[in-house]
Design an enzyme around this catalytic site. Structure first.
Site, short mmCIF file in Angstrom:
data_model
loop_
_atom_site.label_atom_id
_atom_site.label_comp_id
_atom_site.label_asym_id
_atom_site.label_seq_id
_atom_site.Cartn_x
_atom_site.Cartn_y
_atom_site.Cartn_z
N ASP A 1 0.83 -1.20 0.00
CA ASP A 1 0.00 0.00 0.00
C ASP A 1 0.87 1.25 0.00
O ASP A 1 2.05 1.20 -0.34
CB ASP A 1 -0.94 -0.03 1.21
CG ASP A 1 -2.31 0.53 0.88
OD1 ASP A 1 -2.41 1.76 0.67
OD2 ASP A 1 -3.28 -0.25 0.84
N HIS B 1 -3.68 5.66 3.49
CA HIS B 1 -4.40 4.58 2.82
C HIS B 1 -4.08 3.22 3.43
O HIS B 1 -4.98 2.43 3.72
CB HIS B 1 -4.06 4.60 1.33
CG HIS B 1 -5.01 3.82 0.48
ND1 HIS B 1 -4.83 2.48 0.22
CD2 HIS B 1 -6.14 4.18 -0.17
CE1 HIS B 1 -5.83 2.05 -0.57
NE2 HIS B 1 -6.63 3.06 -0.81
N SER C 1 -11.00 -0.35 -2.04
CA SER C 1 -9.75 -0.46 -1.27
C SER C 1 -9.99 -1.02 0.12
O SER C 1 -9.11 -1.63 0.72
CB SER C 1 -9.07 0.90 -1.15
OG SER C 1 -8.46 1.29 -2.34
#
Length: 548
Positions: free
Chosen positions: A76, A294, A463
């Site tokens: 990520d 994220h 995601s």
């Protein structure tokens, strides 16, 4: 890089509706309780279409102990491994001595204590922003094909390159035009905002004001009243100065970085050859990096501490997160993804979560070979389907389980996103889908998740549906380690919750083109991952294997 979508307050801005992201909050209690941990709930018991994690713990696992520590590699943007909800859940390379500048375990990476960052150098410098892949391809192909108007006279290989050039140029021009228009509108809005704020602060006699201050303004000065009315209207539509600045900065990044052919941080910072998979002398042990916004929520879904009364509840308990930073703000490089997959496999990961993607993959063979390597080592790969509201049976979405040699990766799961609304809006309006390409769905709309610096936020995106599946897979595997990756994958598919009569809107970016379709037709399994049912089926499969 999939753009994850924060919860937003939309308001009309000059030419159209623009969504402004909210900042993370220090306490999860500041976010609407209706969305807390809903992905862990059960349709029968809670009337919420979650994945039945709480029910699994309460009914199936009370008297059982996990038998395997499952390592989930999160490839990520970076993960805040210091988040309070991840303590004790971060993988540690016990064969490496921290900070001594030596590759103690001889795995090719120096001081890789919690994973590796493939976006930096040994001096600790890291890439934060990157261009999109099609911008990089355009930069590479334009010198050769920029003045060519016909493919006549080109070789077959050149014709293929020329067609790629035309597509990338079209994508670039359309996206740049759109972003520049938005930037122009934002700049114009900013000018009006500055004038209005100057008028009202001058009238109030102070530098700051509240909405209540605005509403209380009464003046014979028509300019002041027009400014007051304009500001009151914008605030009523969801505007805040902070969210406006954040969105304006977001658009500036597109123009300055993602869509800028002259921007090339790779050459300056990493200084490798991205087309040479054997050029591996780069990166560093910094797994947090400059943008952990994220990877942190992704990791929290999988491994966030359950029942600590602090914030969210992750899905798996006997789990560790191996943090691999390979996804910048912009598009990731195929080489970095391939090396990250190989690192994960070689250093003991059982599951690899991949919440990223792009439209072009010039070195797809790098990734394919890494995927086949993971498959050969019994590693499960879980990938987010993407947020473009596309049928990826017919549209490119890389990386993919479909390999260039014509085979499909047998240990790969592709995941779309659902909401807590078991009605026509059940599927996230942004979620990619595909009866052949998407394997199953999982919650990915209005999830309250971890944010860096011990904060929380409400987010949307495939995601976050992907780590829901990774978390359930880790939970099942921790109790049934006898399963192979293929068996585990099939269990998750077969035990998924089906809604055979449910009709939902096709995901679409155009609200005027909404039409209904059976939910069961949007993925191969036609279902949503279910931890409770997966554990029950795993018990049966293991008993049939004669190992229990």
């Amino acid at each position: 890089m999939y753009r994850h979508l924060k919860a937003t307050a939309a308001f009309l801005l000059l030419s159209g509706s623009v969504a402004f992201a909210q900042d993370g909050v220090s306490s999860v209690a500041e976010i609407d309780k209706a969305y807390h941990n809903w992905y862990n709930l059960d349709m029968k018991q809670d009337k919420i279409p979650g994945v039945s994690v709480n029910r699994a713990y309460n009914e199936l696992l009370v008297a059982k102990q996990p038998r395997k520590k499952v390592v989930v590699a999160v490839i990520d943007s970076g993960t805040d491994i210091n988040h309070i909800e991840l303590q004790g859940r971060v993988w540690v390379n016990k064969n490496e001595i921290p900070g001594n500048g030596i590759d103690d375990d001889n795995n090719g990476y120096v001081d890789d204590i919690h994973g590796w960052g493939f976006l930096g150098n040994a001096a600790g410098e890291n890439i934060q922003y990157e261009t999109y892949e099609y911008v990089r391809l355009l930069r590479q192909l334009a010198p050769k094909y920029g003045k060519i108007t016909s493919p006549q006279g080109l070789t077959e290989a050149e014709q293929k390159e020329y067609n790629t050039y035309l597509v990338t140029r079209k994508n670039f021009e359309e996206e740049l035009t759109d972003r520049l228009k938005t930037k122009q509108n934002l700049d114009a809005f900013d000018e009006v905002l500055a004038i209005c704020e100057q008028l009202v602060t001058g009238h109030l006699g102070k530098d700051t004001y509240t909405v209540e201050d605005l509403k209380g303004i009464s003046s014979t000065n028509q300019d002041v009243m027009r400014a007051r009315n304009w500001l009151v209207q914008k605030y009523s539509q969801g505007f805040t100065p902070a969210s406006f600045r954040e969105y304006k900065d977001y658009i500036d990044k597109f123009v300055n970085y993602h869509l800028n052919p002259e921007f090339d941080p790779r050459t300056e910072i990493v200084a490798d050859n991205p087309e040479d998979i054997n050029d591996t002398d780069y990166g560093n042990g910094d797994v947090i990096g400059p943008r952990a916004d994220h990877g942190t929520p992704v990791s929290g879904i999988i491994a966030g501490i359950r029942g600590n009364g602090v914030g969210i509840d992750g899905i798996a308990e006997n789990v560790e997160i191996m943090a691999l930073r390979a996804v910048p703000s912009g598009d990731e490089r195929d080489k970095d993804i391939a090396l990250a997959i190989r690192y994960a496999v070689d250093n003991g990961a059982h599951i690899i979560n991949m919440s990223f993607g792009k439209d072009f993959s010039p070195q797809k063979h790098f990734v394919d070979e890494a995927v086949k390597y993971a498959e050969s080592k019994n590693v499960l790969l879980v990938h987010a389907a993407g947020n473009d509201a596309k049928n990826i049976d017919n549209a490119d979405n890389f990386p993919t389980k479909q390999l260039q040699d014509g085979t499909r990766a047998s240990t790969w799961l592709e995941v779309g996103a659902t909401s807590k609304n078991l009605k026509k809006n059940f599927v996230g309006e942004f979620s990619n889908y595909g009866r052949e390409s998407v394997d199953l769905f999982a919650p990915g709309v209005d999830l309250v998740l971890l944010a860096p610096d011990n904060k929380y936020d409400k987010m949307n995106g495939t995601s976050f549906a992907s780590p829901v599946v990774s978390g359930v897979a880790a939970l099942v595997w921790s109790y049934y380690p006898e399963l192979t990756a293929v068996e585990l994958k099939n269990i998750l598919l077969e035990s998924s919750t089906k809604y055979p009569r449910l009709k939902v809107y096709y995901p679409t970016e155009d609200p005027k083109s909404k039409k209904k379709v059976k939910f069961s037709t949007l993925s191969a399994s036609g279902g949503v991952v279910n931890a409770y049912e997966a554990l029950k089926l795993a018990e049966k499969v293991v008993q049939q294997k004669g190992v229990l």
